[in-house]
Design a protein around this motif. Structure first.
Motif, PDB file in Angstrom:
ATOM      1  N   HIS A  15       0.831  -1.199   0.000  1.00 26.50           N
ATOM      2  CA  HIS A  15       0.000   0.000   0.000  1.00 26.50           C
ATOM      3  C   HIS A  15       0.870   1.256   0.000  1.00 26.50           C
ATOM      4  O   HIS A  15       0.628   2.200  -0.760  1.00 26.50           O
ATOM      5  CB  HIS A  15      -0.933  -0.054   1.217  1.00 26.50           C
ATOM      6  CG  HIS A  15      -2.079   0.895   1.160  1.00 26.50           C
ATOM      7  ND1 HIS A  15      -2.969   1.008   2.196  1.00 26.50           N
ATOM      8  CD2 HIS A  15      -2.499   1.777   0.221  1.00 26.50           C
ATOM      9  CE1 HIS A  15      -3.880   1.915   1.894  1.00 26.50           C
ATOM     10  NE2 HIS A  15      -3.605   2.406   0.707  1.00 26.50           N
ATOM     11  N   ILE A  16       1.911   1.258   0.834  1.00 27.77           N
ATOM     12  CA  ILE A  16       2.837   2.394   0.870  1.00 27.77           C
ATOM     13  C   ILE A  16       3.505   2.583  -0.492  1.00 27.77           C
ATOM     14  O   ILE A  16       3.565   3.698  -1.019  1.00 27.77           O
ATOM     15  CB  ILE A  16       3.904   2.204   1.969  1.00 27.77           C
ATOM     16  CG1 ILE A  16       3.282   2.373   3.351  1.00 27.77           C
ATOM     17  CG2 ILE A  16       5.079   3.168   1.780  1.00 27.77           C
ATOM     18  CD1 ILE A  16       4.190   1.937   4.506  1.00 27.77           C
ATOM     19  N   THR A  19       1.150   3.951  -3.112  1.00 27.79           N
ATOM     20  CA  THR A  19       0.882   5.368  -2.835  1.00 27.79           C
ATOM     21  C   THR A  19       2.089   6.205  -3.224  1.00 27.79           C
ATOM     22  O   THR A  19       1.951   7.244  -3.889  1.00 27.79           O
ATOM     23  CB  THR A  19       0.531   5.572  -1.347  1.00 27.79           C
ATOM     24  OG1 THR A  19      -0.595   4.748  -1.019  1.00 27.79           O
ATOM     25  CG2 THR A  19       0.197   7.022  -1.050  1.00 27.79           C
ATOM     26  N   THR A  27      -8.677  -0.040  -2.301  1.00 31.67           N
ATOM     27  CA  THR A  27      -8.255  -0.962  -1.258  1.00 31.67           C
ATOM     28  C   THR A  27      -9.470  -1.681  -0.690  1.00 31.67           C
ATOM     29  O   THR A  27     -10.529  -1.083  -0.495  1.00 31.67           O
ATOM     30  CB  THR A  27      -7.490  -0.248  -0.130  1.00 31.67           C
ATOM     31  OG1 THR A  27      -8.317   0.769   0.432  1.00 31.67           O
ATOM     32  CG2 THR A  27      -6.196   0.366  -0.648  1.00 31.67           C
ATOM     33  N   THR A 187      -0.940   6.716   3.729  1.00 33.12           N
ATOM     34  CA  THR A 187      -1.279   5.296   3.795  1.00 33.12           C
ATOM     35  C   THR A 187      -1.661   4.891   5.199  1.00 33.12           C
ATOM     36  O   THR A 187      -2.638   4.147   5.396  1.00 33.12           O
ATOM     37  CB  THR A 187      -0.105   4.445   3.288  1.00 33.12           C
ATOM     38  OG1 THR A 187       0.262   4.898   1.984  1.00 33.12           O
ATOM     39  CG2 THR A 187      -0.463   2.985   3.219  1.00 33.12           C
TER      40      THR A 187
END
Length: 194
Positions: A15-16, A19, A27, A187
């Motif tokens: 996710h990080i 982003t 998500t 995030t």
């Protein structure tokens, strides 16, 4: 594109990185106990392995495993790969080390019923994180540029910090630098971890 995740789990790294790369994804949260999505769907239908992360492309293809997803993000966003002839290979090397030598022992330290096994796993994690701390060369793993391996390393350091491990000062400062990045803040907020 959809990223199936569990807040604070290893999927936080993906996710990080997504982003950071500016790759827009929807998500979907997974309850790992029930293997159900936040919408009540069967996650096993998405990823038969039953764990996160899973990245589903618009054409329906599914990519799983942190190393694969983080390598894909790096391939799509070259500035998230270390520079040099061996840059991509060094990134994969670090991702594999983090996934096999730190992430897997964390599973034993958290879920093993045997105290001796938990203690051995904690010792292994401590030693391997110390090795990373010794090799830090700049603000991030490969100097002054954040790469996808930093996303996974941050999650491992975060778990250690939150589990009461004694960490080298260099790793604490490293985690603080990563956590201060706008992409990481965004995030963490999105996953309810800020």
């Amino acid at each position: 594109m959809k990223l199936y995740l569990t807040p604070g789990a290893c999927s936080l790294a993906d996710h990080i990185a997504l982003t950071e790369a500016g790759i827009d994804v929807e998500t979907i949260k997974i309850d790992l106990q029930t293997r159900r999505t936040e919408h009540g769907d069967d996650f096993i239908a998405v990823n038969p392995k039953g764990y996160v992360p899973a990245l589903v492309f618009d054409n329906g293809e599914v990519l799983t495993e942190n190393v694969a997803i983080l390598d894909w993000v790096a391939g799509e966003t070259p500035h998230l790969t270390p520079e040099g002839r061996l840059g991509r290979s060094r990134n994969i090397e670090m991702l594999a080390f983090l996934a096999t030598e730190i992430h897997r022992p964390f599973m034993r330290s958290m879920f093993s019923p045997a105290d001796a096994e938990k203690q051995a796993a904690r010792q292994a994690i401590t030693e391997r994180l110390a090795l990373i701390a010794e090799r830090l060369d700049g603000d991030y793993l490969f100097g002054d540029a954040f790469v996808t391996a930093d996303a996974l390393c941050y999650v491992m350091v975060r778990w250690a910090r939150d589990s009461g491990f004694v960490l080298p000062d260099r790793l604490i400062m490293y985690a603080e630098r990563v956590e201060a990045r706008p992409s990481v803040q965004k995030t963490l907020e999105a996953e309810g971890l800020a």
